[in-house]
Design a protein around this motif. Structure first.
Motif, mmCIF file in Angstrom:
data_model
loop_
_atom_site.group_PDB
_atom_site.id
_atom_site.type_symbol
_atom_site.label_atom_id
_atom_site.label_comp_id
_atom_site.label_asym_id
_atom_site.label_seq_id
_atom_site.Cartn_x
_atom_site.Cartn_y
_atom_site.Cartn_z
ATOM 1 N N SER A 119 2.265 1.753 -3.568
ATOM 2 C CA SER A 119 1.293 2.262 -4.549
ATOM 3 C C SER A 119 0.899 3.706 -4.254
ATOM 4 O O SER A 119 0.722 4.503 -5.169
ATOM 5 C CB SER A 119 0.055 1.365 -4.598
ATOM 6 O OG SER A 119 -0.569 1.310 -3.338
ATOM 7 N N ARG A 120 0.791 4.074 -2.974
ATOM 8 C CA ARG A 120 0.432 5.461 -2.641
ATOM 9 C C ARG A 120 1.568 6.424 -2.937
ATOM 10 O O ARG A 120 1.357 7.486 -3.515
ATOM 11 C CB ARG A 120 0.073 5.569 -1.147
ATOM 12 C CG ARG A 120 -1.245 4.962 -0.756
ATOM 13 C CD ARG A 120 -1.624 5.359 0.669
ATOM 14 N NE ARG A 120 -0.567 5.073 1.637
ATOM 15 C CZ ARG A 120 -0.422 3.912 2.273
ATOM 16 N NH1 ARG A 120 -1.261 2.917 2.020
ATOM 17 N NH2 ARG A 120 0.548 3.734 3.141
ATOM 18 N N GLY B 195 0.822 -1.212 0.000
ATOM 19 C CA GLY B 195 0.000 0.000 0.000
ATOM 20 C C GLY B 195 0.849 1.252 0.000
ATOM 21 O O GLY B 195 0.543 2.232 -0.684
#
Length: 201
Positions: free
Chosen positions: A79-80, A76
């Motif tokens: 991807s952020r 996460g």
């Protein structure tokens, strides 16, 4: 980033978050679009860390400090933090093979429909370059096969041009019988070697 980063073996995608965006410069190894993972080494005056698995990361505190122990980055977080960089990563090349009747520039029936598939890929990708390489089997002289392989590649290039592909984007090469798909002794008429390979970037 303080220190240095060197790629090892197969080149893979390395994401680097520099100071100013995070407390410490961060290096993360991620797979290429086709899933392959290479290796990267992060080195400072204080030591080095080898990244060799997808998601491995290390951070650098300063030029004389060793990089932090290798850890696995949270997907996460990747991807952020790196969404923009990952969005512009180029697609892997697509490769197509067209087969020919022996001694000719005539496509075998099964390969005729592949031309349309190549055109569709070129348009879908807005391809910037298309490599067309001709090949032959091991029957005949080097000179004859060099010409036949080039004629096959030029034939495919002409087919693509007729369907609207910009010739400026294409490069043509001849390998003759020197780069077989299926290695054989000289003089063997292997059908899979009578081909043109089209690589779309």
């Amino acid at each position: 980033m303080q220190g240095s980063l060197s790629g090892l073996m197969a080149v893979s995608c390395v994401l680097v978050l520099l100071a100013g965006c995070a407390p410490r410069p961060t290096v993360i190894l991620v797979p290429d679009p086709d899933g392959r993972v290479g290796k990267a080494e992060v080195t400072t005056a204080g030591g080095s860390r080898l990244l060799e698995k997808a998601g491995e990361m290390t951070q650098v505190s300063g030029p004389s400090e060793p990089p932090s122990p290798v850890a696995i980055a949270d997907p996460g977080y990747i991807s952020r933090t790196f969404a923009e960089a990952l969005a512009v990563e180029p697609l892997p090349a697509e490769k197509f093979i067209l087969y020919f009747e022996t001694g000719t520039t005539v496509l075998v029936p099964q390969s005729r429909s592949t031309v349309g598939t190549i055109i569709a890929a070129i348009r879908r990708r807005a391809a910037v370059s298309i490599n067309v390489s001709g090949h032959t089997d091991a029957v005949g002289s080097d000179l004859v096969n060099e010409k036949l392989a080039r004629d096959r590649a030029e034939f495919v290039k002409d087919l693509l041009i007729k369907d609207g592909v910009d010739p400026v984007r294409m490069t043509v090469s001849s390998h003759g019988k020197g780069n077989p798909l299926v290695p054989t002794p000289d003089g063997v008429a292997e059908p899979k070697n009578r081909r043109v390979e089209v690589v779309v970037h």
